[in-house]
Design a protein around this motif. Sequence first.
Motif, PDB file in Angstrom:
ATOM      1  N   GLU A   1       0.833  -1.210   0.000  1.00 39.64           N
ATOM      2  CA  GLU A   1       0.000   0.000   0.000  1.00 39.64           C
ATOM      3  C   GLU A   1       0.861   1.252   0.000  1.00 39.64           C
ATOM      4  O   GLU A   1       0.565   2.230  -0.704  1.00 39.64           O
ATOM      5  N   ASN A   2       1.945   1.240   0.769  1.00 35.68           N
ATOM      6  CA  ASN A   2       2.831   2.410   0.813  1.00 35.68           C
ATOM      7  C   ASN A   2       3.466   2.681  -0.541  1.00 35.68           C
ATOM      8  O   ASN A   2       3.633   3.838  -0.943  1.00 35.68           O
ATOM      9  N   ALA A   3       3.820   1.617  -1.260  1.00 36.84           N
ATOM     10  CA  ALA A   3       4.414   1.793  -2.588  1.00 36.84           C
ATOM     11  C   ALA A   3       3.384   2.273  -3.597  1.00 36.84           C
ATOM     12  O   ALA A   3       3.669   3.123  -4.443  1.00 36.84           O
ATOM     13  N   GLU A   4       2.164   1.747  -3.479  1.00 34.99           N
ATOM     14  CA  GLU A   4       1.120   2.038  -4.456  1.00 34.99           C
ATOM     15  C   GLU A   4       0.494   3.415  -4.258  1.00 34.99           C
ATOM     16  O   GLU A   4       0.288   4.158  -5.231  1.00 34.99           O
ATOM     17  N   LEU A   5       0.229   3.762  -3.008  1.00 35.21           N
ATOM     18  CA  LEU A   5      -0.498   4.997  -2.731  1.00 35.21           C
ATOM     19  C   LEU A   5       0.387   6.153  -2.284  1.00 35.21           C
ATOM     20  O   LEU A   5       0.072   7.312  -2.551  1.00 35.21           O
TER      21      LEU A   5
ATOM     22  N   ASP B   1       1.518  -3.489 -12.432  1.00 41.37           N
ATOM     23  CA  ASP B   1       1.896  -2.326 -13.232  1.00 41.37           C
ATOM     24  C   ASP B   1       2.490  -1.224 -12.372  1.00 41.37           C
ATOM     25  O   ASP B   1       3.433  -0.548 -12.793  1.00 41.37           O
ATOM     26  N   ASP B   2       1.952  -1.039 -11.185  1.00 41.44           N
ATOM     27  CA  ASP B   2       2.355   0.095 -10.350  1.00 41.44           C
ATOM     28  C   ASP B   2       3.371  -0.265  -9.276  1.00 41.44           C
ATOM     29  O   ASP B   2       4.135   0.594  -8.836  1.00 41.44           O
ATOM     30  N   VAL B   3       3.373  -1.510  -8.808  1.00 41.14           N
ATOM     31  CA  VAL B   3       4.259  -1.930  -7.722  1.00 41.14           C
ATOM     32  C   VAL B   3       5.043  -3.172  -8.157  1.00 41.14           C
ATOM     33  O   VAL B   3       4.464  -4.131  -8.655  1.00 41.14           O
ATOM     34  N   LEU B   4       6.341  -3.123  -7.971  1.00 42.61           N
ATOM     35  CA  LEU B   4       7.205  -4.236  -8.335  1.00 42.61           C
ATOM     36  C   LEU B   4       7.956  -4.734  -7.112  1.00 42.61           C
ATOM     37  O   LEU B   4       8.144  -4.001  -6.143  1.00 42.61           O
ATOM     38  N   VAL B   5       8.401  -5.973  -7.160  1.00 45.30           N
ATOM     39  CA  VAL B   5       9.231  -6.523  -6.093  1.00 45.30           C
ATOM     40  C   VAL B   5      10.383  -7.295  -6.714  1.00 45.30           C
ATOM     41  O   VAL B   5      10.204  -8.018  -7.700  1.00 45.30           O
ATOM     42  N   LYS B   6      11.569  -7.084  -6.153  1.00 45.44           N
ATOM     43  CA  LYS B   6      12.758  -7.805  -6.585  1.00 45.44           C
ATOM     44  C   LYS B   6      13.410  -8.438  -5.368  1.00 45.44           C
ATOM     45  O   LYS B   6      13.355  -7.891  -4.267  1.00 45.44           O
ATOM     46  N   MET B   7      14.022  -9.606  -5.558  1.00 47.77           N
ATOM     47  CA  MET B   7      14.700 -10.322  -4.488  1.00 47.77           C
ATOM     48  C   MET B   7      16.183 -10.448  -4.832  1.00 47.77           C
ATOM     49  O   MET B   7      16.543 -10.752  -5.963  1.00 47.77           O
ATOM     50  N   TRP B   8      17.031 -10.244  -3.838  1.00 55.69           N
ATOM     51  CA  TRP B   8      18.462 -10.434  -4.059  1.00 55.69           C
ATOM     52  C   TRP B   8      19.130 -10.755  -2.732  1.00 55.69           C
ATOM     53  O   TRP B   8      18.912 -10.066  -1.730  1.00 55.69           O
ATOM     54  N   GLY B   9      19.931 -11.820  -2.739  1.00 54.92           N
ATOM     55  CA  GLY B   9      20.617 -12.226  -1.522  1.00 54.92           C
ATOM     56  C   GLY B   9      22.114 -12.073  -1.602  1.00 54.92           C
ATOM     57  O   GLY B   9      22.834 -12.532  -0.711  1.00 54.92           O
ATOM     58  N   GLY B  10      22.602 -11.441  -2.668  1.00 49.34           N
ATOM     59  CA  GLY B  10      24.032 -11.186  -2.789  1.00 49.34           C
ATOM     60  C   GLY B  10      24.731 -12.046  -3.813  1.00 49.34           C
ATOM     61  O   GLY B  10      25.833 -11.726  -4.253  1.00 49.34           O
TER      62      GLY B  10
ATOM     63  N   PRO C   1       7.622   1.477  -6.176  1.00 48.91           N
ATOM     64  CA  PRO C   1       6.849   1.930  -7.332  1.00 48.91           C
ATOM     65  C   PRO C   1       7.621   1.586  -8.604  1.00 48.91           C
ATOM     66  O   PRO C   1       8.854   1.576  -8.612  1.00 48.91           O
ATOM     67  N   SER C   2       6.918   1.323  -9.671  1.00 47.18           N
ATOM     68  CA  SER C   2       7.549   0.808 -10.884  1.00 47.18           C
ATOM     69  C   SER C   2       8.557   1.780 -11.499  1.00 47.18           C
ATOM     70  O   SER C   2       9.457   1.341 -12.228  1.00 47.18           O
ATOM     71  N   TYR C   3       8.443   3.074 -11.211  1.00 46.69           N
ATOM     72  CA  TYR C   3       9.341   4.035 -11.839  1.00 46.69           C
ATOM     73  C   TYR C   3      10.690   4.140 -11.116  1.00 46.69           C
ATOM     74  O   TYR C   3      11.612   4.793 -11.613  1.00 46.69           O
ATOM     75  N   LEU C   4      10.835   3.502  -9.956  1.00 45.36           N
ATOM     76  CA  LEU C   4      12.106   3.523  -9.238  1.00 45.36           C
ATOM     77  C   LEU C   4      12.957   2.331  -9.654  1.00 45.36           C
ATOM     78  O   LEU C   4      12.450   1.237  -9.868  1.00 45.36           O
ATOM     79  N   VAL C   5      14.257   2.551  -9.744  1.00 44.89           N
ATOM     80  CA  VAL C   5      15.189   1.492 -10.142  1.00 44.89           C
ATOM     81  C   VAL C   5      16.339   1.445  -9.147  1.00 44.89           C
ATOM     82  O   VAL C   5      16.849   2.490  -8.729  1.00 44.89           O
ATOM     83  N   LEU C   6      16.737   0.232  -8.761  1.00 43.52           N
ATOM     84  CA  LEU C   6      17.879   0.048  -7.863  1.00 43.52           C
ATOM     85  C   LEU C   6      18.828  -0.944  -8.514  1.00 43.52           C
ATOM     86  O   LEU C   6      18.480  -2.102  -8.736  1.00 43.52           O
ATOM     87  N   ASP C   7      20.015  -0.483  -8.826  1.00 47.05           N
ATOM     88  CA  ASP C   7      21.008  -1.359  -9.446  1.00 47.05           C
ATOM     89  C   ASP C   7      21.516  -2.385  -8.440  1.00 47.05           C
ATOM     90  O   ASP C   7      21.560  -2.107  -7.234  1.00 47.05           O
ATOM     91  N   PRO C   8      21.914  -3.584  -8.911  1.00 49.35           N
ATOM     92  CA  PRO C   8      22.390  -4.637  -7.994  1.00 49.35           C
ATOM     93  C   PRO C   8      23.500  -4.181  -7.064  1.00 49.35           C
ATOM     94  O   PRO C   8      23.535  -4.568  -5.894  1.00 49.35           O
TER      95      PRO C   8
END
Length: 257
Positions: free
Chosen positions: A23-27, A53-62, A75-82
Amino acid sequence: MTLYDHFRPEERPFIDQVLTWKENAELRHQDKMTDFLDPRQQDIVQSLIGQQDDVLVKMWGGATGTERSRAYIHPSYLVLDPDEWPLTLLEASYPVKFIQLSHRDVLGALMGSGLRREKFGDMTVDDGRIQLIVASESADYVRMNVLSAGRATIDFQERSLDHFHLPEEKWIEAAGTISSLRLDTVLAQIYRVSRSKAADAVERGLVKVNWRQTEQSAFVVREGDHLSVRGWGRSRLLMIEGTTKKEKIRARWAKKG
């Protein structure tokens, strides 16, 4: 049927937390980097958020193949590089010729320091070397407070995540029929032991379901549950495929080889 009916009652607090992150990501357009999640928690996050479309989730453990990962819900418009993920590899050596260390020794040292399990991910202890992936915000704490494990003195140093070596795991899939989804019955089938021996392991506190110790043989296993028995290894009930004419349950599972 409500959303909660698809999960276990004890998982409801975590479900509520995930829904709040969503909800925090979407609204409110807020992103969230979680602590390390075990595979069952990762399954819950993926099922509740998925890839919308509006909220994405990525998983990474290293590293590729790690069991525990941090989830980035955004939110879908934010990007975080590995290389921007807050993960740090700590490494220490010990004289393997004179001292034998186990995974349990190091885990005990970490937990004994007051570090919460959610603040570190995968760990390897092998051939005189300890490697540990931690949340970056906890790296200094570990270096200052975890100075020994077993009989070994430890001096953790930061290394590049590229140096993390994850032993290859082999999982063997199988299928068959099970008379019921009682925990002792499922364990007996997967590990090829008698039901009484499986029940004894449960009652002795050797069994975990989804990383929670379970001491009730009549506990009902569900599709997707992760199982582990101390001394027997880990497994997972992959799929329930229906029932036979004799009312037995057709199932598929995987066991760590």
